[in-house]
Design an enzyme around this catalytic site. Structure first.
Site, PDB file in Angstrom:
ATOM      1  N   ARG A 224       0.849  -1.192   0.000  1.00 44.36           N
ATOM      2  CA  ARG A 224       0.000   0.000   0.000  1.00 44.36           C
ATOM      3  C   ARG A 224       0.886   1.243   0.000  1.00 44.36           C
ATOM      4  O   ARG A 224       1.915   1.273   0.685  1.00 44.36           O
ATOM      5  CB  ARG A 224      -0.895   0.052   1.244  1.00 44.36           C
TER       6      ARG A 224
ATOM      7  N   LEU B 230       1.696   4.783   1.297  1.00 43.31           N
ATOM      8  CA  LEU B 230       1.411   5.457   2.564  1.00 43.31           C
ATOM      9  C   LEU B 230       1.320   6.971   2.369  1.00 43.31           C
ATOM     10  O   LEU B 230       2.006   7.534   1.520  1.00 43.31           O
ATOM     11  CB  LEU B 230       2.493   5.097   3.576  1.00 43.31           C
TER      12      LEU B 230
ATOM     13  N   HIS C 130      12.718  -2.746  -1.785  1.00 46.39           N
ATOM     14  CA  HIS C 130      12.109  -2.673  -3.114  1.00 46.39           C
ATOM     15  C   HIS C 130      12.903  -3.577  -4.054  1.00 46.39           C
ATOM     16  O   HIS C 130      14.134  -3.559  -4.042  1.00 46.39           O
ATOM     17  CB  HIS C 130      12.141  -1.222  -3.619  1.00 46.39           C
TER      18      HIS C 130
ATOM     19  N   LEU D  43       7.177   7.869  -3.741  1.00 48.52           N
ATOM     20  CA  LEU D  43       7.209   6.401  -3.802  1.00 48.52           C
ATOM     21  C   LEU D  43       8.575   5.882  -4.241  1.00 48.52           C
ATOM     22  O   LEU D  43       9.095   6.283  -5.288  1.00 48.52           O
ATOM     23  CB  LEU D  43       6.129   5.907  -4.780  1.00 48.52           C
ATOM     24  N   ASP D  44       9.126   4.958  -3.437  1.00 45.50           N
ATOM     25  CA  ASP D  44      10.377   4.265  -3.749  1.00 45.50           C
ATOM     26  C   ASP D  44      11.554   5.231  -3.939  1.00 45.50           C
ATOM     27  O   ASP D  44      12.468   4.975  -4.741  1.00 45.50           O
ATOM     28  CB  ASP D  44      10.209   3.348  -4.985  1.00 45.50           C
TER      29      ASP D  44
ATOM     30  N   GLN E  29      18.539 -12.657  -2.195  1.00 48.36           N
ATOM     31  CA  GLN E  29      19.427 -11.570  -1.750  1.00 48.36           C
ATOM     32  C   GLN E  29      18.714 -10.626  -0.778  1.00 48.36           C
ATOM     33  O   GLN E  29      19.332 -10.094   0.145  1.00 48.36           O
ATOM     34  CB  GLN E  29      19.952 -10.792  -2.954  1.00 48.36           C
ATOM     35  N   GLU E  30      17.439 -10.405  -0.992  1.00 48.82           N
ATOM     36  CA  GLU E  30      16.670  -9.555  -0.064  1.00 48.82           C
ATOM     37  C   GLU E  30      16.787 -10.083   1.360  1.00 48.82           C
ATOM     38  O   GLU E  30      16.923  -9.323   2.321  1.00 48.82           O
ATOM     39  CB  GLU E  30      15.201  -9.501  -0.485  1.00 48.82           C
TER      40      GLU E  30
HETATM   41  C1  GAR Z   1       9.665  -8.707  -2.092  1.00 50.72           C
HETATM   42  O1  GAR Z   1      10.317  -9.052  -3.278  1.00 50.72           O
HETATM   43  C2  GAR Z   1       9.702  -7.205  -1.908  1.00 50.72           C
HETATM   44  O2  GAR Z   1      10.896  -6.604  -2.330  1.00 50.72           O
HETATM   45  C3  GAR Z   1       8.548  -6.772  -2.768  1.00 50.72           C
HETATM   46  O3  GAR Z   1       7.556  -7.735  -2.559  1.00 50.72           O
HETATM   47  C4  GAR Z   1       8.157  -8.976  -2.211  1.00 50.72           C
HETATM   48  C5  GAR Z   1       7.571  -9.432  -0.895  1.00 50.72           C
HETATM   49  O4  GAR Z   1       7.983 -10.728  -0.583  1.00 50.72           O
HETATM   50  N1  GAR Z   1       8.103  -5.451  -2.418  1.00 50.72           N
HETATM   51  C6  GAR Z   1       7.518  -4.614  -3.270  1.00 50.72           C
HETATM   52  O5  GAR Z   1       7.273  -4.888  -4.424  1.00 50.72           O
HETATM   53  C7  GAR Z   1       7.169  -3.265  -2.689  1.00 50.72           C
HETATM   54  N2  GAR Z   1       6.559  -2.440  -3.670  1.00 50.72           N
HETATM   55  P1  GAR Z   1       7.809 -11.269   0.930  1.00 50.72           P
HETATM   56  O6  GAR Z   1       6.363 -10.977   1.354  1.00 50.72           O
HETATM   57  O7  GAR Z   1       8.037 -12.751   0.809  1.00 50.72           O
HETATM   58  O8  GAR Z   1       8.803 -10.582   1.820  1.00 50.72           O
END
Ligand code: GAR
Length: 194
Positions: free
Chosen positions: A95, A97, A113, A148-149, A177-178
């Site tokens: 969402r 904000l 992101h 945004l972002d 990697q996240e």
């Molecule tokens: C992740 O890849 C995150 O970077 C992305 O959604 C995914 C959530 O995965 N976020 C966005 O796109 C934000 N606009 P998760 O619920 O398994 O953490």
């Protein structure tokens, strides 16, 4: 006591990575920090089930119950502020904000992101990177501003875009990697707090 509140909308794998890091890296003992609560705008978010199973308080603020973004954000803020958070961590929270929300958590609000910002803000980042012919993609942890972002970059990870890549394959490579950079960025912020 530094409470971390995490906001999710879906699978919550980044949330889980942060919770697991908080334990493995002893954030309670080292920083007086813990994941105090997880909130979602969707009752069906799978991450809520995992968090509840770990004994973490969870809650839902359903955006469809609110006619205005401001009212949704106010309800969400009220739930979050019960925990007096030192950090509010957006982890797949889908969402946008309001400026009022962003200002309320100024210097305490971060996001991940799935692109190498400032490229590919918004949605559908992986397909757009493939379509553009990018050789590299990745993820960015950044401070949240009302744009945004945008906001200062705290950490990034780079992955290759491989020949014949699909958005799904690339998303999986980025997500791995996240799970490394997000807990690391949170820990750095905790370590820098008085
Ligand atoms: C992740 O890849 C995150 O970077 C992305 O959604 C995914 C959530 O995965 N976020 C966005 O796109 C934000 N606009 P998760 O619920 O398994 O953490």
């Amino acid at each position: 006591n530094k409470n971390i509140v995490i906001l999710i909308s879906g699978g919550g794998s980044n949330m889980a990575a942060i919770v697991q890091a908080s334990r493995a890296r002893q954030w309670p003992a080292r920083f007086g920090a813990k994941v105090a609560a997880v909130f979602s705008n969707k009752a069906t978010a799978q991450g809520l089930v995992w968090a509840a199973g770990e004994g973490i308080p969870t809650g839902v603020v359903d955006h469809r119950q609110f006619a205005q973004r401001e009212a949704f954000d106010a309800a969400l803020m009220a739930q979050i502020d019960v925990h007096s958070p030192a950090l509010v961590v957006l982890a797949g929270f889908m969402r946008i904000l309001t400026p009022g929300f962003v200002q309320h958590y100024q210097n305490r609000l971060i996001n991940i992101h799935p692109s190498l910002l400032p490229a590919f803000t918004g949605l559908n980042t992986h397909q757009r990177a493939i379509d553009m012919g990018c050789r590299f993609a990745g993820a960015t942890v950044h401070r949240v501003t009302s744009e945004l972002d945008h906001g200062a970059i705290l950490d990034q990870a780079v992955v290759p875009v491989l020949p014949g890549d699909t958005a799904e394959a690339l998303a999986g490579r980025v997500l791995t990697q996240e799970h490394i950079i997000y807990p690391r960025a949170v820990e750095r912020l905790l370590a820098a707090m008085p």
